[in-house]
Design an enzyme around this catalytic site. Sequence first.
Site, PDB file in Angstrom:
ATOM      1  N   HIS A 154       0.735  -1.322  -0.080  1.00  0.00           N
ATOM      2  CA  HIS A 154      -0.100   0.007   0.118  1.00  0.00           C
ATOM      3  C   HIS A 154       0.837   1.342   0.045  1.00  0.00           C
ATOM      4  O   HIS A 154       0.488   2.207   0.291  1.00  0.00           O
ATOM      5  CB  HIS A 154      -0.975  -0.009   1.396  1.00  0.00           C
ATOM      6  CG  HIS A 154      -1.837  -1.430   1.488  1.00  0.00           C
ATOM      7  ND1 HIS A 154      -2.885  -1.555   1.045  1.00  0.00           N
ATOM      8  CD2 HIS A 154      -1.298  -2.467   2.103  1.00  0.00           C
ATOM      9  CE1 HIS A 154      -3.239  -2.777   1.306  1.00  0.00           C
ATOM     10  NE2 HIS A 154      -2.254  -3.423   2.106  1.00  0.00           N
ATOM     11  N   SER A 275      14.635  20.687 -17.431  1.00  0.00           N
ATOM     12  CA  SER A 275      13.352  21.223 -17.836  1.00  0.00           C
ATOM     13  C   SER A 275      13.436  22.638 -18.560  1.00  0.00           C
ATOM     14  O   SER A 275      14.572  23.310 -18.453  1.00  0.00           O
ATOM     15  CB  SER A 275      12.626  21.650 -16.359  1.00  0.00           C
ATOM     16  OG  SER A 275      11.845  22.984 -16.500  1.00  0.00           O
ATOM     17  N   LYS A 281      15.848  21.394 -12.651  1.00  0.00           N
ATOM     18  CA  LYS A 281      15.389  20.214 -12.609  1.00  0.00           C
ATOM     19  C   LYS A 281      16.086  18.892 -13.331  1.00  0.00           C
ATOM     20  O   LYS A 281      16.930  19.288 -14.243  1.00  0.00           O
ATOM     21  CB  LYS A 281      13.915  20.299 -13.420  1.00  0.00           C
ATOM     22  CG  LYS A 281      12.790  21.090 -12.680  1.00  0.00           C
ATOM     23  CD  LYS A 281      12.130  20.122 -11.579  1.00  0.00           C
ATOM     24  CE  LYS A 281      11.455  18.763 -12.225  1.00  0.00           C
ATOM     25  NZ  LYS A 281       9.967  19.070 -12.242  1.00  0.00           N
ATOM     26  N   GLU A 288       9.523   7.438 -17.445  1.00  0.00           N
ATOM     27  CA  GLU A 288       8.179   7.807 -17.477  1.00  0.00           C
ATOM     28  C   GLU A 288       7.682   7.586 -18.919  1.00  0.00           C
ATOM     29  O   GLU A 288       6.395   7.258 -19.128  1.00  0.00           O
ATOM     30  CB  GLU A 288       7.959   9.478 -17.182  1.00  0.00           C
ATOM     31  CG  GLU A 288       8.383   9.725 -15.843  1.00  0.00           C
ATOM     32  CD  GLU A 288       8.535  11.704 -15.836  1.00  0.00           C
ATOM     33  OE1 GLU A 288       7.757  12.192 -15.064  1.00  0.00           O
ATOM     34  OE2 GLU A 288       9.453  12.110 -16.354  1.00  0.00           O
TER      35      GLU A 288
END
Length: 458
Positions: A154, A275, A281, A288
């Site tokens: 979880h 970024s 970043k 992804e």
Amino acid sequence: MSLWEGRFKEDMDDLVKKFTSSIAVDMKLYKYDIMGSVAHAKMLAKCGIIPPGEAQKIIQTLEAIQKDIEAGRLTFDGKEDIHLAIEEEVIKRVGETGKKLHTARSRNDQIALDERLYLRDEIREILHLIVDFQKTHLELAKSYSEVILPGYTHLQYAQPILLAHYLLAYFWMLERDKERLKSCLERVNVMPLGAGALAGTSLPIDRDYVAELLDFPKISENSLDTVSDRDYLLEFLAASALLMMHLSRLSEDLILWSSPPFSFIEIEDAFTTGSSLMPHKKNPDVAELIRGKTGRVYGDLISLLTMMKGLPLSYNRDMQEDKLPLLQTPEIIKESLRIYARMLKNTKINTHQMEKEAREGFFASTDLVDYLVERGVPFREAHQLLGRMVKYCLEKGRRFQDLTLEEYGHFSPLFEKDVFERIKLKSCVFGKNSPGGTGKRSLKHQMELAKLRLEEKI
Ligand code: ARG
């Protein structure tokens, strides 16, 4: 002018020509189409259906066409599909003789052959890439064999585990993917040519000879089924969907692990992107994108299942729409596996941070339950007792490790000094030696099994 102009009064409408054409995608099958045609021509000659000299001429022309395509000298823009394009080119180059190539064959069995030849190669390549991926995981597991991290259920702290155990979880997931693909390969590896349009042929062809030439262990049994069947491709897409689901879950973990609250790993610069707006970043885009591309593979499976579900036997032109899934999914799978094997080797593992997190929470609670069970307390009772201990610790802002033996004694007289050894992080992890567990001995055995699997000894 088309190869079937005899029957028609008018030329095909330009829009229809464009709409029905699949050359933009099936061009990628040219090598297999030529391979199949060469075997077919050899068979026609062997069976006395066309003269050997003419078969020879056709074969040489096909080989020349392949060279021209590969050298970029020949393109088929505007053609309907790869089968017609190549046949037309053969006829253009050798005239009347070329017109014999398509004897006892239809594009319906021809496309099935091309697809099976192509998919067979793709699956074999994917199987090798899976093995590379598994090797990377096994090597990493060996080099981090004692590193501990929190195991989650979880996404809450559950029980600490070995990083090697985590890595090997992916080894076994991909082992199942490998098994599924191997099994699917058996059904891909069936020779369809000779089914003709749907009914076979009255010409004296030798299908077994074609199978032998193209290294197929067997031929298909029913011509109607042969030209209607795309199960082999659907099985491949289903196995691919599962494989991508596995890679996507790995991606999800790596994305979480590289984010600051976790900081378990740092993916090397070469495998991340920045970024355009925020200078600080560094993003895990590769992971992804693999997670994102999983959707495209699922889409391929669903689109083909949907396309097939209402088709009357046998071949229907709808089936031409199988080309995008056929060509897209293997590409996604191959590039994802390749990039993952490299990226994982280029990822810094922050072992201190993993261990620090593993010490958070009440990581030893189930070990304390087991401690009491070993001393005769029924499990449910021990579980409740530990629940009370957790509550006590939460109220006092302490952990099991901070309690005195006296405090332990308030909960049960069975606790003795050795309990402190039992609740050390390493004891909790190293001791879980049930078969398949995260313990040190179990893990050693698991690694041996994994190694044997790679050597295909089991
Ligand atoms: N391009 C077609 C396909 O991919 C080849 C088979 C065409 N057959 C036909 N009867 N029109 O399915």
